[in-house]
Design a protein around this motif. Structure first.
Motif, PDB file in Angstrom:
ATOM      1  N   PHE A  90     -26.074 -18.937  -9.003  1.00 51.29           N
ATOM      2  CA  PHE A  90     -27.790 -19.157  -8.707  1.00 51.29           C
ATOM      3  C   PHE A  90     -28.352 -18.582 -10.037  1.00 51.29           C
ATOM      4  CE2 PHE A  90     -26.517 -18.850  -4.023  1.00 51.29           C
ATOM      5  CZ  PHE A  90     -25.871 -20.118  -4.014  1.00 51.29           C
ATOM      6  N   SER A  91     -29.073 -19.515 -10.560  1.00 57.53           N
ATOM      7  CA  SER A  91     -29.892 -19.234 -11.855  1.00 57.53           C
ATOM      8  C   SER A  91     -31.074 -19.447 -11.587  1.00 57.53           C
ATOM      9  CB  SER A  91     -28.853 -19.984 -13.339  1.00 57.53           C
ATOM     10  OG  SER A  91     -29.799 -19.735 -14.191  1.00 57.53           O
ATOM     11  N   MET A  92     -32.022 -18.438 -11.726  1.00 56.17           N
ATOM     12  CA  MET A  92     -33.576 -18.647 -11.517  1.00 56.17           C
ATOM     13  C   MET A  92     -34.279 -17.638 -12.189  1.00 56.17           C
ATOM     14  SD  MET A  92     -33.539 -17.381  -7.424  1.00 56.17           S
ATOM     15  CE  MET A  92     -31.984 -17.887  -7.060  1.00 56.17           C
ATOM     16  N   PRO A  93     -35.539 -17.756 -12.393  1.00 53.45           N
ATOM     17  CA  PRO A  93     -36.584 -16.875 -12.863  1.00 53.45           C
ATOM     18  C   PRO A  93     -37.049 -16.510 -11.460  1.00 53.45           C
ATOM     19  CG  PRO A  93     -37.469 -19.196 -13.016  1.00 53.45           C
ATOM     20  CD  PRO A  93     -35.948 -19.331 -12.702  1.00 53.45           C
ATOM     21  N   MET A  94     -37.648 -15.204 -11.692  1.00 53.60           N
ATOM     22  CA  MET A  94     -38.646 -14.740 -10.603  1.00 53.60           C
ATOM     23  C   MET A  94     -40.145 -15.409 -10.806  1.00 53.60           C
ATOM     24  SD  MET A  94     -40.282 -11.138  -9.819  1.00 53.60           S
ATOM     25  CE  MET A  94     -39.128 -10.116  -9.171  1.00 53.60           C
ATOM     26  N   HIS A  95     -40.387 -16.263  -9.489  1.00 54.10           N
ATOM     27  CA  HIS A  95     -41.887 -16.772  -9.512  1.00 54.10           C
ATOM     28  C   HIS A  95     -42.522 -16.136  -8.582  1.00 54.10           C
ATOM     29  CE1 HIS A  95     -40.771 -21.059 -11.589  1.00 54.10           C
ATOM     30  NE2 HIS A  95     -40.565 -19.829 -12.589  1.00 54.10           N
ATOM     31  N   ASN A  96     -43.656 -15.620  -9.073  1.00 58.91           N
ATOM     32  CA  ASN A  96     -44.412 -14.823  -7.975  1.00 58.91           C
ATOM     33  C   ASN A  96     -43.875 -14.027  -7.018  1.00 58.91           C
ATOM     34  OD1 ASN A  96     -46.978 -16.392  -9.175  1.00 58.91           O
ATOM     35  ND2 ASN A  96     -46.232 -18.376  -7.902  1.00 58.91           N
ATOM     36  N   PHE A  97     -43.107 -13.161  -7.526  1.00 59.42           N
ATOM     37  CA  PHE A  97     -42.382 -12.066  -6.848  1.00 59.42           C
ATOM     38  C   PHE A  97     -41.301 -12.644  -6.072  1.00 59.42           C
ATOM     39  CE2 PHE A  97     -46.904 -11.248  -7.153  1.00 59.42           C
ATOM     40  CZ  PHE A  97     -46.782 -10.262  -7.905  1.00 59.42           C
ATOM     41  N   THR A  98     -40.775 -13.948  -6.118  1.00 59.74           N
ATOM     42  CA  THR A  98     -39.686 -14.484  -5.152  1.00 59.74           C
ATOM     43  C   THR A  98     -39.189 -15.419  -5.937  1.00 59.74           C
ATOM     44  OG1 THR A  98     -39.191 -15.060  -2.983  1.00 59.74           O
ATOM     45  CG2 THR A  98     -41.284 -16.181  -3.827  1.00 59.74           C
ATOM     46  N   VAL A  99     -38.379 -16.253  -5.138  1.00 65.25           N
ATOM     47  CA  VAL A  99     -37.667 -17.607  -5.843  1.00 65.25           C
ATOM     48  C   VAL A  99     -38.418 -18.581  -6.114  1.00 65.25           C
ATOM     49  CG1 VAL A  99     -35.417 -16.695  -4.532  1.00 65.25           C
ATOM     50  CG2 VAL A  99     -36.959 -18.554  -3.708  1.00 65.25           C
ATOM     51  N   PRO A 100     -38.041 -19.463  -7.116  1.00 63.71           N
ATOM     52  CA  PRO A 100     -38.797 -20.541  -7.355  1.00 63.71           C
ATOM     53  C   PRO A 100     -38.926 -21.675  -6.187  1.00 63.71           C
ATOM     54  CG  PRO A 100     -37.090 -20.198  -9.217  1.00 63.71           C
ATOM     55  CD  PRO A 100     -36.839 -19.112  -7.769  1.00 63.71           C
ATOM     56  N   ALA A 101     -40.002 -22.560  -6.194  1.00 58.25           N
ATOM     57  CA  ALA A 101     -40.082 -23.414  -5.090  1.00 58.25           C
ATOM     58  C   ALA A 101     -39.017 -24.282  -4.974  1.00 58.25           C
ATOM     59  CB  ALA A 101     -41.537 -24.145  -5.269  1.00 58.25           C
ATOM     60  N   ASN A 102     -38.531 -24.853  -6.007  1.00 67.35           N
ATOM     61  CA  ASN A 102     -37.353 -25.841  -5.933  1.00 67.35           C
ATOM     62  C   ASN A 102     -36.273 -25.180  -5.233  1.00 67.35           C
ATOM     63  OD1 ASN A 102     -36.449 -24.122  -7.760  1.00 67.35           O
ATOM     64  ND2 ASN A 102     -36.597 -26.109  -9.255  1.00 67.35           N
ATOM     65  N   PHE A 103     -35.758 -23.865  -5.446  1.00 66.48           N
ATOM     66  CA  PHE A 103     -34.794 -23.217  -4.695  1.00 66.48           C
ATOM     67  C   PHE A 103     -35.193 -22.929  -3.340  1.00 66.48           C
ATOM     68  CE2 PHE A 103     -31.525 -19.750  -3.941  1.00 66.48           C
ATOM     69  CZ  PHE A 103     -30.617 -20.343  -4.782  1.00 66.48           C
ATOM     70  N   LYS A 104     -36.283 -22.644  -3.160  1.00 63.28           N
ATOM     71  CA  LYS A 104     -36.623 -22.396  -1.524  1.00 63.28           C
ATOM     72  C   LYS A 104     -36.260 -23.523  -1.040  1.00 63.28           C
ATOM     73  CE  LYS A 104     -38.590 -20.692   1.969  1.00 63.28           C
ATOM     74  NZ  LYS A 104     -38.754 -21.637   3.046  1.00 63.28           N
ATOM     75  N   THR A 105     -36.678 -24.637  -1.463  1.00 62.51           N
ATOM     76  CA  THR A 105     -36.442 -25.999  -0.701  1.00 62.51           C
ATOM     77  C   THR A 105     -35.188 -26.159  -0.450  1.00 62.51           C
ATOM     78  OG1 THR A 105     -38.628 -27.141  -1.736  1.00 62.51           O
ATOM     79  CG2 THR A 105     -36.961 -28.448  -0.609  1.00 62.51           C
ATOM     80  N   TRP A 106     -34.338 -26.180  -1.652  1.00 65.37           N
ATOM     81  CA  TRP A 106     -32.746 -26.039  -1.297  1.00 65.37           C
ATOM     82  C   TRP A 106     -32.272 -25.229  -0.233  1.00 65.37           C
ATOM     83  CZ3 TRP A 106     -28.864 -22.578  -1.870  1.00 65.37           C
ATOM     84  CH2 TRP A 106     -27.739 -22.983  -1.645  1.00 65.37           C
TER      85      TRP A 106
END
Length: 216
Positions: A90-106
């Motif tokens: 899983f490859s992701m930047p930190m967005h606003n202290f947590t996971v990106p929105a697209n990954f949260k939807t996944w």
């Protein structure tokens, strides 16, 4: 090895994409027969959950009409990805202290009772035991030592993975990527070193046995 590679950065030249792609190439060099499936959540964003999705999720598979089957189809595909691969990247930047929105939807699509976890006598039981996960992140600032209380990405991902039965979880972070050119390059170099070591370890080992499948 069957590797599921999920990218969540909206930046095509992001640090996480650079690092994760390098990790995949190192694995391929060490284990040429590896099978890699790339799912880019920016190129193909997961749809937001809606009333139709909830209705389909609550119904038994044999009760779903065509509309419900269409609503739940992306979720089923994402879950099949998890079952069909033994290793996850899983490859992701930190967005606003947590996971990106697209990954949260996944995540919303794949955490489903009866499919990736179930309720047993002792509580929640994950159905994807025996898998392993590497999570590559990039952060503009410093969180590991300077501000761990603001890091909701790591504890959240640990919880999500444990919830579905995955306990072999490793993290590689590139921190301080927006603190200056020298800091950025140093963070990338350190992350690359850690990933090279992990690639060697993964190429020399195999995940555990195939997990139990949930109801389709």
């Amino acid at each position: 090895m069957r590797l599921l590679h999920i990218e969540a950065s909206p930046d095509p030249a992001s640090v996480t994409r650079r690092l994760s792609n390098a990790f995949v190439e190192q694995l391929k060099a060490l284990q040429p027969d590896i099978g890699v499936t790339l799912r880019d959540l920016v190129a193909e964003p997961p749809p937001l959950l809606d009333a139709g999705w909830v209705k389909a999720d609550l119904a038994q598979p044999h009760e779903r009409d065509a509309a419900m089957q269409a609503a739940i189809a992306p979720s089923e595909a994402y879950i099949e990805d998890l079952y069909e691969h033994d290793s996850y990247l899983f490859s992701m930047p930190m967005h606003n202290f947590t996971v990106p929105a697209n990954f949260k939807t996944w995540i919303d699509h794949v955490l489903r009772a009866g499919r990736t976890f179930r309720y047993g006598p002792g509580g929640v039981e994950g159905l994807l035991e025996g898998k392993r996960t590497l999570i590559v992140t990039a952060r503009g600032g410093y969180y590991l030592s300077a501000d761990p209380a603001s890091d909701f990405q790591v504890p959240y991902m640990k919880k999500v993975m444990r919830f579905i039965g995955v306990t072999d979880v490793a993290f590689v972070h590139a921190e301080g990527t927006r603190m200056g050119a020298a800091e950025r390059q140093g963070a990338i170099a350190e992350a690359q070193s850690q990933l090279a070591e992990l690639a060697r370890a993964w190429a020399q080992s195999r995940p555990a046995a195939e997990p139990m499948r949930g109801l389709g």
